[in-house]
Structures are given as C-alpha cells and as structure tokens.
Design a protein around this motif. Structure first.
Motif, PDB file in Angstrom:
ATOM      1  N   GLY A  91       1.116  19.753   6.650  1.00 41.94           N
ATOM      2  CA  GLY A  91      -0.120  19.659   5.884  1.00 41.94           C
ATOM      3  C   GLY A  91      -0.670  18.263   6.025  1.00 41.94           C
ATOM      4  O   GLY A  91       0.051  17.359   6.440  1.00 41.94           O
ATOM      5  N   GLN A  92      -1.945  18.102   5.739  1.00 35.38           N
ATOM      6  CA  GLN A  92      -2.563  16.782   5.870  1.00 35.38           C
ATOM      7  C   GLN A  92      -3.371  16.485   4.617  1.00 35.38           C
ATOM      8  O   GLN A  92      -4.219  17.286   4.204  1.00 35.38           O
ATOM      9  CB  GLN A  92      -3.499  16.738   7.102  1.00 35.38           C
ATOM     10  CG  GLN A  92      -2.795  16.852   8.438  1.00 35.38           C
ATOM     11  CD  GLN A  92      -2.588  18.282   8.888  1.00 35.38           C
ATOM     12  OE1 GLN A  92      -3.245  19.207   8.425  1.00 35.38           O
ATOM     13  NE2 GLN A  92      -1.652  18.485   9.814  1.00 35.38           N
ATOM     14  N   ARG A  93      -3.130  15.308   4.042  1.00 36.59           N
ATOM     15  CA  ARG A  93      -3.860  14.928   2.835  1.00 36.59           C
ATOM     16  C   ARG A  93      -4.153  13.427   2.882  1.00 36.59           C
ATOM     17  O   ARG A  93      -3.348  12.649   3.371  1.00 36.59           O
ATOM     18  CB  ARG A  93      -3.039  15.234   1.581  1.00 36.59           C
ATOM     19  CG  ARG A  93      -2.841  16.714   1.317  1.00 36.59           C
ATOM     20  CD  ARG A  93      -2.111  16.916  -0.013  1.00 36.59           C
ATOM     21  NE  ARG A  93      -2.039  18.325  -0.375  1.00 36.59           N
ATOM     22  CZ  ARG A  93      -1.109  19.177   0.052  1.00 36.59           C
ATOM     23  NH1 ARG A  93      -0.162  18.747   0.864  1.00 36.59           N
ATOM     24  NH2 ARG A  93      -1.122  20.430  -0.336  1.00 36.59           N
ATOM     25  N   VAL A  94      -5.327  13.049   2.342  1.00 37.47           N
ATOM     26  CA  VAL A  94      -5.671  11.625   2.313  1.00 37.47           C
ATOM     27  C   VAL A  94      -6.325  11.287   0.974  1.00 37.47           C
ATOM     28  O   VAL A  94      -6.980  12.144   0.363  1.00 37.47           O
ATOM     29  CB  VAL A  94      -6.595  11.249   3.509  1.00 37.47           C
ATOM     30  CG1 VAL A  94      -7.932  11.957   3.422  1.00 37.47           C
ATOM     31  CG2 VAL A  94      -6.792   9.749   3.610  1.00 37.47           C
ATOM     32  N   GLY A  95      -6.106  10.071   0.498  1.00 35.73           N
ATOM     33  CA  GLY A  95      -6.655   9.654  -0.794  1.00 35.73           C
ATOM     34  C   GLY A  95      -8.116   9.232  -0.677  1.00 35.73           C
ATOM     35  O   GLY A  95      -8.536   8.682   0.347  1.00 35.73           O
ATOM     36  N   SER A  96      -8.878   9.477  -1.743  1.00 30.98           N
ATOM     37  CA  SER A  96     -10.277   9.059  -1.719  1.00 30.98           C
ATOM     38  C   SER A  96     -10.416   7.612  -2.196  1.00 30.98           C
ATOM     39  O   SER A  96     -11.397   6.949  -1.913  1.00 30.98           O
ATOM     40  CB  SER A  96     -11.112   9.996  -2.582  1.00 30.98           C
ATOM     41  OG  SER A  96     -10.508  10.107  -3.859  1.00 30.98           O
ATOM     42  N   GLU A  97      -9.428   7.132  -2.941  1.00 30.43           N
ATOM     43  CA  GLU A  97      -9.475   5.756  -3.439  1.00 30.43           C
ATOM     44  C   GLU A  97      -8.177   5.063  -3.045  1.00 30.43           C
ATOM     45  O   GLU A  97      -7.106   5.579  -3.295  1.00 30.43           O
ATOM     46  CB  GLU A  97      -9.542   5.741  -4.979  1.00 30.43           C
ATOM     47  CG  GLU A  97     -10.567   6.666  -5.585  1.00 30.43           C
ATOM     48  CD  GLU A  97     -11.921   6.006  -5.682  1.00 30.43           C
ATOM     49  OE1 GLU A  97     -11.992   4.779  -5.408  1.00 30.43           O
ATOM     50  OE2 GLU A  97     -12.907   6.696  -6.006  1.00 30.43           O
ATOM     51  N   PHE A  98      -8.291   3.893  -2.463  1.00 28.27           N
ATOM     52  CA  PHE A  98      -7.094   3.136  -2.071  1.00 28.27           C
ATOM     53  C   PHE A  98      -6.773   2.019  -3.055  1.00 28.27           C
ATOM     54  O   PHE A  98      -5.729   1.375  -2.946  1.00 28.27           O
ATOM     55  CB  PHE A  98      -7.272   2.550  -0.667  1.00 28.27           C
ATOM     56  CG  PHE A  98      -6.973   3.517   0.455  1.00 28.27           C
ATOM     57  CD1 PHE A  98      -7.499   4.809   0.449  1.00 28.27           C
ATOM     58  CD2 PHE A  98      -6.158   3.148   1.508  1.00 28.27           C
ATOM     59  CE1 PHE A  98      -7.229   5.709   1.479  1.00 28.27           C
ATOM     60  CE2 PHE A  98      -5.873   4.033   2.549  1.00 28.27           C
ATOM     61  CZ  PHE A  98      -6.415   5.317   2.529  1.00 28.27           C
ATOM     62  N   ASP A  99      -7.699   1.741  -3.995  1.00 24.60           N
ATOM     63  CA  ASP A  99      -7.398   0.715  -4.992  1.00 24.60           C
ATOM     64  C   ASP A  99      -8.195   0.949  -6.261  1.00 24.60           C
ATOM     65  O   ASP A  99      -9.173   1.695  -6.265  1.00 24.60           O
ATOM     66  CB  ASP A  99      -7.702  -0.687  -4.444  1.00 24.60           C
ATOM     67  CG  ASP A  99      -9.192  -0.972  -4.378  1.00 24.60           C
ATOM     68  OD1 ASP A  99      -9.806  -0.715  -3.319  1.00 24.60           O
ATOM     69  OD2 ASP A  99      -9.766  -1.427  -5.394  1.00 24.60           O
ATOM     70  N   ALA A 100      -7.743   0.304  -7.327  1.00 26.88           N
ATOM     71  CA  ALA A 100      -8.478   0.312  -8.593  1.00 26.88           C
ATOM     72  C   ALA A 100      -8.798  -1.141  -8.914  1.00 26.88           C
ATOM     73  O   ALA A 100      -7.883  -1.972  -9.029  1.00 26.88           O
ATOM     74  CB  ALA A 100      -7.635   0.934  -9.702  1.00 26.88           C
ATOM     75  N   ASN A 101     -10.082  -1.442  -8.963  1.00 25.51           N
ATOM     76  CA  ASN A 101     -10.543  -2.790  -9.336  1.00 25.51           C
ATOM     77  C   ASN A 101      -9.982  -3.902  -8.470  1.00 25.51           C
ATOM     78  O   ASN A 101      -9.848  -5.035  -8.903  1.00 25.51           O
ATOM     79  CB  ASN A 101     -10.194  -3.099 -10.802  1.00 25.51           C
ATOM     80  CG  ASN A 101     -10.781  -2.068 -11.742  1.00 25.51           C
ATOM     81  OD1 ASN A 101     -10.078  -1.138 -12.150  1.00 25.51           O
ATOM     82  ND2 ASN A 101     -12.048  -2.201 -12.027  1.00 25.51           N
TER      83      ASN A 101
END
Lengths: 679, 679
Positions: A340-350
């Motif tokens: 399966g393949q998944r990727v995050g939409s956000e790599f950091d917070a603030n």
C-alpha cells in the motif's frame, strides 16, 4: 530539573521521538552540531533481527560525510548485477536480462545491502563520539501528550512544545515477537498486517502500576515514530492513500539451491505462481520477497494473518522458482506485508514539531527505499533545526523541509505504486494478452527505478536555500529570487553542479601535499555551509586579480563570512571556504599564490593547509578532471554555495560577490552572535 | 597451574617477550591460528607519544590481510611526494627534485605515516577479537631466566623452554621519561644514547621487596624485546656492527613556517649546517629529523647526552632551513640518537627460541624501516611457529626463519649504512669537491631506497617452502629441490608471480555475484596455505578435461588436500583452493562448469560461492586484466601455491599434480591428524 506538580520538568533544544534510522540520523546531526538533544523510544530495541535493507548510493555518501561510510561499505553485501527471469515459450523461467544494480558512474559508491541493526549501531557509535557521550537513546520511554504554545512559536528563545513522557518497565517495552508461535524470529508484530494499538495499553498499564514520567519543554520536536506514528496522531494529521490486494512474504534463509543466480539480485516473474525477488545478503543469507497469490484480503481489505506461516511463504517460493530446487536448513527471520502507499499532507506543525520517515510516508519494502528515504528526510531536516536552535540560521529555512521532502515522498509513492503493480502482475503470455504485464514495460520501470533508488535524482525546487528560477509557492523569500534568464546564465557556469541537486564528487589534489581526495570527502556533515571557489587559472594575472577582489570582499568584516562567525571563533566556524584551482600543481604555491583568507592563519597552528585543492593528475589515483566534470571554465572558474547537506544552493560568477552575500543574508543570522561556535 | 617450590608453574604453546609491534604481530598470528599464547612486557606501556613511523606498502597489505588495513589507511597521513632540497650556486637551499614517495603501480597501497601507539591499538583490538579475548598483554612482567632442555627440542609434544617471570610493581614498570627535565615528552630513555641496564635493577628491586613471579614451560619462545633484548642476552647471542659519528635529533612540532614544502616529505641538505628530513604527520604535526653537527661523540664513541636539548635541536633545524623561517608553539615529543648498524648472527636457538625485530637488527630510524621490518620478521615467523605448535606443519620449516629474515636484515643494514653516509654528508660544492656528497648519487640512493622501503623487493631464497633453483645451503630438503632448467620452465607459466616474492594483487570478479575483489583480499592471514588454480579457458573442452583431472586428484582421499585436513573438519581448513578462470563471466556458471571440490558443498550452508573468480571486466571498477598481469596463459592457466604469509611457494603446470603434492609433502604433516582445525 525543576518539578511541577508531581512530575519533574526540564528544557531541551530538540526532542526526538523514535530511535530508528530516521530518529538516529536526526540525533546524529544534533551531535555533530553540538545541540542539546534527547531521543526517546518506547521499545528496548534489543530485538532486531531481519530488517535488512538496501543502502542507496546517496545514503552511503551521507554516511561517509558523518564518518562511518567505510564501516557500512566493509560489512555489507555488495549487489552488482540484477538478473531478470521470465517465463520462456515453454512456460519455464529463464534469464532474460542482466543489468548493473547501480547505474555506472553515478556515485563513488554503489548500492549495498546491510542489516538495519548494523546501521543503527553505526549511528549509535557516531552519536556517542560526536556528542561526547551526552546524547543517549532513552529506551522504554513513551510520549503521553504533546502541546504547542502557539503564542511562542515565532520566539527564538522560547521552548513552545511541551511533551509529557512516561517510563515503561522492561517488560512493557519488550514487544511480543513470537505472535505466530514459530521458533524463528519474525517481524509480523511490526508488519502492516497487524493493527498495533499498544501505546494506549502501555499508558494504561503504566498508570495502573503508578508508573512515572516527566515533562519536557522543547524548542523543537521531531517525530520519527514509524508508520503508526504517535506524534502524527497527537498532531491530528493523517496519511492519505490505500492498501492494494497484493500480499507478500519475506524469508531470510541460507538457501540450498541449484538456481544459478542465487547470489545476484533477481526479479523473477513465474508464469502462473506469482513473482519473487532475490536479495543476496551478508553471511550467506539471502532474502526472498515472495508474492503470496493464495492469500487474499477479506471484505474489509485486510489479509487473514493466520494463513501466513513460513511454510506457506516457502511453498510459494518453491513454486515460483521451479524447475530449480530450493531448500534450506537455516531460516533467520520472516515476515509478511500488504502492499500500500500512503503519504502525509502535513510534515510539520508551526515549524516546531516535524514528522519524518514512515510517520509521513509508507510504501512497500521491495524497492529498498524505506530506510533510505526516511534517513534522508532527517538528513534534510536535522541541520536546519540545529542551526535554527543555535540562532545561526533564520527560522524561515524550516519551511523548506516540507516543500523539499513532501515532493520526494510523493515521487516515491508514485514509483512504488507503478512498480508494485508491474511486479505483482502475471507476465503477459504474448502481445495479445492484455491483462498480463509486458516484460519490456517491467524492465523499463526497473531501470527508471534504479535511477530513482540511487537517491541521486532528488532535485529540490527553489526556496531560500536553493536559488534558482521558479518558486512562486511562497517559500521563496524576495532576497534570493532570480529570473529564468539570470538563472540560466549562472547555472551555465557550472553545468555539472545543478542547483538543487547534491554536489557530485570528483578527485582533486591537496595543493599542500599532493594527496588525492574525492571532493565530497571535504564536505563533512558538521553543520557548516561551504563556499567552493573554483579559482580557475590562478597563475593568470587577470584571473588572480578577480580572485583577489573576491577574497577582499570575503575578508571584509561587514560581509557574510565574518558577520556569520561568532565573536572569537575561527573564521570557518559557520561558512567554510574551499578552493579548487586549475593551474599546474607544481607551478603553484599555497602561501605565494593564494590570499590568506583561503588558508587562514592561526597563531598556534600556523596556516591551514587543508582548504586549497588543485585539479591535476595524481601519482596513484588517476586524474579526476574535476573542472571538466563539474562543467566549469578552467580560466575563469566560478563560485558555488553548498548547503550543510551537500545540496548546491547557488552558482555564480567570481565577480558576483553580491550574489553570495544575498544568499547568506537570506538564510543566516548575520552579526549580533554570542553563541558558541559549532563543534 | 601447578606449583613447584614457591612459584606457580604452567604450560603454554607460545610465550612472547615484548609487546611492541613485532611482539604484537606474533601474538596476532597466534590469535588468528588459535594457538595458546601469552605475551608479556616489562613496561606498563601507557607512555607512548612520539614513536611515529612510516608504514610500508607491504605492511599495509599485511594489516589488510589481518583485518585492520583500513583503520591505518583512514587515520594516517598519506605522504605522496618527496621533495629534494640542495644548496644552489648561491649556497641557499632550493628545491631540486620532486619524486613520488611510493613507486607508482607497486601495490594497491602507498606508504603512510602513523603513530606507533595507534598501530599497537589496532593490533590489540585485533588480537582481542580473534583470540576471543583469551590473549592479553601482561604488563609489568619481566623475564628473569630462560633455559632450554636440549634433550627435548625435537619432541613435538614437549615444552622444552622454561622461563621464570617476575612481576613488577606499577612504579617499577613505569620508565622515567623526563630524564632531561624538559616539560615536553621525550624519547631519550629509549634512545641508543642511553645505556639502559634496568632489567637487573628491576629484578633486584623485586627481590628486595619479596616480589613474586611464576615459571612458564613453553613449546616456543619469541623474543621481541628490542635493541637491548633480554632474550638475546639470555641466549648469549650478540649483535655485530658499530656506531657512526653521526648524531641526529628528532622533533615533533606543529610548525609555523614559510618553507613551502612543509607538508611534503623532504630531504634537505644545507651547504654547511647539516641535513634535515621533513616527515609530515597526522593532526598538523610534522616530524623533523635534524642532523646535530655541533654534537660529536667523545673518545669512547658515545655522544654527551647533556648537550642535547630541544633548543639545540631546534636551533640546528632553523639553521638548515634558513633563509626560510621556522617557529612553533606546540612540541609534542623529541629525542635524539646516534646512527649505527648492527645485526645478529643467530636468529634462533634450537628452533625453539627466536629473536625478532630490534633484538636482531638495529639501524637509524630515518628510512622509516624499523617498525616495518620488525613486524615483517614475526609475520614471517608467526605462522610457522603456529602450524608447528599445532602439529599441522613439520618442525623443519622453522629453519627457514633465519635463512629468510637474516638476509633481509643484512640488506637493510647495508642500505642504511650507505644512505646515512650520503644523507649526513656535506653536499659537494662542485665536481672537484671530492669530500662532499654528490647530490645525484644521493638521489639515486634515495630512489633505490624507495623500492627497498616499499617492503616489496623481498625475495626469499630456495628452501622447503620456496621451491626454486639453487639453495644448496642445507635448508633445502630433497623432496622439493628443482633444477635450474625445470624451474625456469615452471616459472615461465606465471611470470608475474616470482617464486619467493609476495603474491601481487589485481582485481578479479567473483563468479557467483560479479563483485570485484583485489585478489589479495582473498588471502586472509588465517594460517592456511592456498592453491590458486588458474583454470584458464574453462569453456574449452580440452582445458576442462585438464581441470577435471587436476580436481579429481585434489579430491582423492590419499592426496594432500584431504590428508592435511583433520578428521571431521571442512576440506579447506589447512589448504584452501581458490580458482581464477579466464572465460567470459556471463557465459560461465559456477555449478555447471566447475568441479565441486572448487566450491565445496556443505549440508547446512549449501555450496561455497566464494572460491571461484573470473578475470573479466567489472561494471564500476574497471578491468584487472589479471591473467596478463600475472603473466599466465589465458587458455592453459597454471597452478600456484601461496604460503600463509602470501609468498609464492611453487608454480607449476595444471598437469603437474605431483609437484603440488610434493610441495605439501615437504612442509605439512599429512594424515594422522587429531588436532582441531584452523578457522
């Protein structure tokens, strides 16, 4: 350590959650840059077996810059050739192609295979050495809560992230590995076939026994806690993507077989029984990735784990390899997974809490990318966090992490999606067999994947740290924006050093002692930017004048080199200037022909003999022909800025001191420094 | 441990006296061969500073075969070029020549410079690893008496050497280093300017405080206890030769100088002030060897030590280097010595007690030979003692130690004598200046010395282990004697592998996985002899038949390969067969084309994939062209026997199995083995 209520509290510059390769790479940067850091892991990671992985050329270059590339190179199995096996007209598998495993000429290293446990050992030894034994992995420590004080996130001196940590007992920190009851170690407990939800359990257990913990206030937090990342969940972020129907098993065995290519990397498509990849490893082991055609996901999309045993996996391998015989006496490890393949939409917070590695992208392990891309995430991030935490660089550079690495993750996911489909599909019987996979298409994807999987095709887009045309995505500050025309002109000065790609390596000689060096060996990962002055023909009067003028500007107290240097520190503490000239070595002299700022004087040590190099023939190691290979004019030279992670940040003319000055004005804090120097 | 009278008694296979590089090399062999060994040293050697030395190409090849060549290579300073400086017509020094420090193409390594303390560290780590932590240097232990029971020296199972050892206190084992009162560490206490006679003192002291000790019965004793060797004196042997009038000082400093070649190796002759050698070292240090013209020996032939201080030495260096300026803030170490050459007439007593290193040859340190020749003494001796002690080899091979190494020592002494005279002499003013040294003659000696000092010109004469013509000196047993004609014929089969010289290295590929290896990497120092089968064009039917026939004989139970192997041990335990063929790699298959004895089968591990190589082009590391470089016919090949220390012992035709059989009959114990196998 102060106490607040029941729990002790303390401040730390950087808190890293997770001590796998991504977390250790982050810690390694902090050790090399001298940043106060803690790294915690919920596991008492003494269990590693299996978990081998390929190391890309780029990962080896990085290891070498940290000081342990040689250890990996020496211990690993070197894979040289890939053999493709497909069904012949008789339906039996036969070798159809041989291709080099690493594209020839790409790097001074080639892809190798090594146990992840060894890679972690190299990191731990290196972190111990460079942190002077101050950074240790704290094991059996689980985060319980994370809060960001958003009112303080832009305050350079603040510790706006608060993390509550809980201490586990030895027993709690030891995963139950033998979930299947097999006598052989397995990795099913880490596989995506198991829904792990043990963090909550562990915290409940700890609470029940009145377990204790502490509160940590951090400037920065880096979450490297894997595919089911606690940090990601604490931030409320999600991965996007989905699982496929393809289930694969993995066996690490010492094979006894008459299959002739068992010590080669092989991609084998059988006619009817599925596909298999052979990855020869160290110590006589061979890893087999085996498609399990007889195991399929249920209605919920999940495979029935109970059907997956070493015998089932081995039986599948035997069928695929037939008519060759396969047997073994020793099995080291096994596991299975669902592609399966998944990727995050956000790599950091603030720009205060970052996610890296499997925490922001998951995919199938076969392409040998997982550990590499994960380590390269934190290799990209670590120095930025370190320099921001120390007040050497502007916080704004932290925005480049997501813009640079999210694109790499997406490319990886796309590639993996295509490759998995082609590899898991049945080979076409003939050109009319539309459902089957065309083996030529598979080979083409494999070759493309080979470039991708070297790690050397990464090309970062324009931003504060990568001065090139384009970049209207907001990450690019006004100081360093360039027009397409201007950029084309400056890039033409060093055609072999594309801005945004890693600085390639060719051999040059040290002017002072004639020793040949791969130039990358001089780009140690110590947190320093570098200005590489291609000084050209220093024996020409006109060129000497241009170099002298550039050096005069370099040396001026108001300009970036001295303005970036903390008071009292050596002039090469934040930015190091390295020179490569193109005159004859034996006609040139270091002290006579080069301005002192290129080989700074120290009262105790005399002149620095390690900063000026020449593109000339060596006695024993041939001719690097660096100017030609870097595409730089031998008369006029040029100037190149190299980031601490070896990516080319700027290329310009020796007359364009202002361009270099602007580059550093865009990313470094100039003047008003009171911090200690790096290292 | 039994007790006899007051002192405990025990047996050991090998007792090594002295834990400098020669003693550690001996211990290293014992660790690699699994021989019960003790190694003692009177010093608590924590004092090392200074004592740098050059490492020859050959020493690096040896280190690599033991497993730590890479550590030395990585840490050392690499000297690339030698610059010669002589007086010009104006009397001022100027650079007259540049030559490569190592002759190009000789070896895969080049000469480097490294601290002796680091070399000892590499040995200690390696000994610990290979002996499974059973061999440790026992420090503060001094031998008090040595007796050989001559009635038992030819009894393989006897322990005919008895040594009484005495334990020193920490204080007794610590030399008084600061004999001169200087604040900088010095080596005068080890220099030949001091008459050391402390053993007797130490024993008296130990007796006075009722110090204790033990009695050790050894099969073999190896004395590596330096120029004033206690072991040598206990045997009543002497060194022959004498001191010269030349006194030299040594300074290790971080120089601050405008002399342009301070990071090169330099040989500098000043017009009137004497000579100086520059040896650039690691960590910014530079070693200066400085002729002290103003210090001369007294009537007794000995220099007045009190006149030699760092200031006197430094002043001499400044004068020689003038008009260049020389200064320093940091001095690491200094010493002085009087040039002289001495060699022992006896290298062993009854082939039971052996002397090695400085204990049998002393000379000036400038040529960078000392540590190398000493280590190579015990590299020659160690495996012979190990195999004899284990009953694998005949005791008669021990006679080759003196015949092989005494000649090397004499060559060294002769070279050093000539070189010292030329280097310490005043340069000739013109062709009429008969008393001065001709600089062309000096350069010629230097170039010759360069070949000598690679360590690769060693060519052992004929004996049991080196089957070539000549050798009527009695060391040559009848089984292996050959006529000049027969020898010329067999040597012609491998012109690049002269019998008596070390097996040169070229790159070949592993047949099973296409990985390139320098062939020397396959000659690990593990005590095994090797038969290298140049199988030629294995795809030709005629050649395949010859190879099959050779392999049939190899495999026969009565013949040497199986007869040398202990019962139950793998067939490669004593002699390993390695194959290099010359057909195309991709047209050849390991299991199909090569007899099984060349890739033996193991029930647990399957076939051995690491013994068959091919002379073909690699993807990433060029083409070794091994057959051409070894001077072997690509169709017919040949057979070469390699000793455990990598020297070529025999060359012959593939049809001449009898020749190989005779070779091993001459040196190994065939049949009746009950010992454990070598690893």
């Amino acid at each position: 350590m102060a106490t607040n209520g029941h729990l002790p509290e303390s401040n730390v510059d950087v808190l890293i959650i997770g001590a796998g390769p991504a977390g250790l790479m982050a810690a390694c940067w902090m050790a090399h840059c001298g940043v106060k850091t803690r790294i915690v892991d919920k596991r008492n990671a003494k269990i590693f077996c299996g978990q081998a992985d390929g190391l890309q050329c780029r990962s080896l270059e990085i290891f070498d810059s940290l000081g342990f590339g040689d250890r990996a190179w020496k211990e690993a199995n070197h894979m040289i050739e890939i053999c493709m096996w497909n069904p012949g007209p008789d339906g039996l598998i036969r070798r159809s192609d041989r291709i080099p495993d690493t594209i020839v000429g790409l790097s001074r290293f080639q892809q190798i295979v090594i146990h992840q446990g060894r890679v972690e050992r190299f990191f731990l030894d290196n972190i111990k050495k460079y942190s002077q034994d101050t950074i240790h992995v704290e094991r059996g420590v689980l985060p319980e809560s994370l809060e960001i004080d958003r009112s303080k996130v832009e305050d350079d001196s603040a510790y706006p992230v608060t993390v509550k940590l809980r201490y586990l007992t030895e027993e709690e920190a030891t995963p139950e590995q033998q979930v299947t009851g097999s006598k052989v170690s397995d990795g099913i407990f880490r596989s995506n076939l198991v829904q792990e939800d043990d963090e909550d359990d562990l915290i409940q257990k700890s609470k029940a026994r009145n377990g204790t913990g502490e509160i940590v206030h951090a400037k920065y937090v880096i979450g490297c806690d894997g595919a089911r990342s606690w940090t990601r969940r604490a931030l409320g972020f999600e991965l996007q993507g989905e699982a496929t129907d393809f289930i694969w098993g993995v066996l690490d065995i010492i094979p006894i077989t008459d299959f002739p290519d068992i010590r080669m990397r092989c991609a084998i498509h059988s006619a009817e029984h599925g596909s298999l990849m052979v990855i020869p490893r160290e110590n006589k082991l061979v890893r087999l990735y085996i498609q399990l055609k007889e195991v399929t996901p249920d209605a919920s999309g999940r495979a029935d784990r109970s059907k997956i045993t070493p015998d089932v996996i081995f039986g599948a391998a035997q069928k695929i390899l037939s008519p060759y015989k396969l047997d073994y006496e020793h099995c080291d490890w096994w596991t299975a997974y669902q592609i399966g393949q998944r990727v995050g939409s956000e790599f950091d917070a603030n720009k205060r809490v970052f996610l890296a590695g499997d925490a922001v992208h998951t995919h199938s392990p076969k392409a040998g990318q997982g550990m590499n891309v994960s380590m390269q995430d934190t290799f990209n991030l670590g120095w930025k966090v370190a320099l921001a935490a120390k007040g050497v660089a502007k916080r704004s550079i932290l925005g480049t992490y997501q813009s640079e690495r999210q694109r790499v993750a997406k490319d990886l996911i796309d590639f993996d999606h295509q490759f998995s489909r082609l590899f898991s599909g049945r080979p076409a019987k003939d050109v009319m067999d539309a459902e089957g996979v065309n083996m030529e298409e598979f080979k083409a994807a494999f070759l493309k994947g080979n470039m991708f999987s070297s790690g050397l095709s990464v090309n970062y887009g324009p931003n504060n740290l990568v001065v090139k045309a384009g970049g209207d995505d907001g990450s690019n500050s006004a100081e360093v924006r360039v027009s397409a025309d201007a950029f084309a002109k400056s890039q033409a000065l060093a055609t072999g050093l594309p801005v945004g790609m890693r600085f390639n390596s060719f051999k040059v000689l040290s002017q002072a002692d004639a020793r040949p060096w791969h130039f990358q060996e001089k780009l140690k990962s110590d947190g320093r930017f570098r200005v590489v002055l291609f000084a050209g023909n220093i024996l020409s009067t006109a060129q000497k004048q241009r170099v002298d003028k550039f050096c005069e500007a370099l040396d001026a107290p108001a300009n970036f080199l001295r303005a970036a240097t903390p008071a009292g520190a050596p002039v090469d503490s934040v930015v190091e200037v390295l020179t490569i000239h193109s005159a004859k070595r034996t006609e040139t002299e270091l002290l006579r022909d080069f301005p002192e700022i290129l080989h700074p004087f120290d009262q105790h040590d005399g002149w620095d003999y390690n900063k000026v190099f020449v593109d000339d023939v060596s006695y024993h190691e041939g001719f690097g022909d660096a100017y030609t290979n870097y595409g730089v004019d031998k008369e006029r030279g040029c100037v190149v800025v190299v980031r601490p992670d070896h990516y080319v940040g700027w290329v310009g003319d020796t007359d364009d001191f202002d361009g270099v000055q602007k580059y550093f004005g865009g990313c470094l804090v100039l003047g008003q420094k009171a911090e200690l120097p790096l290292r």
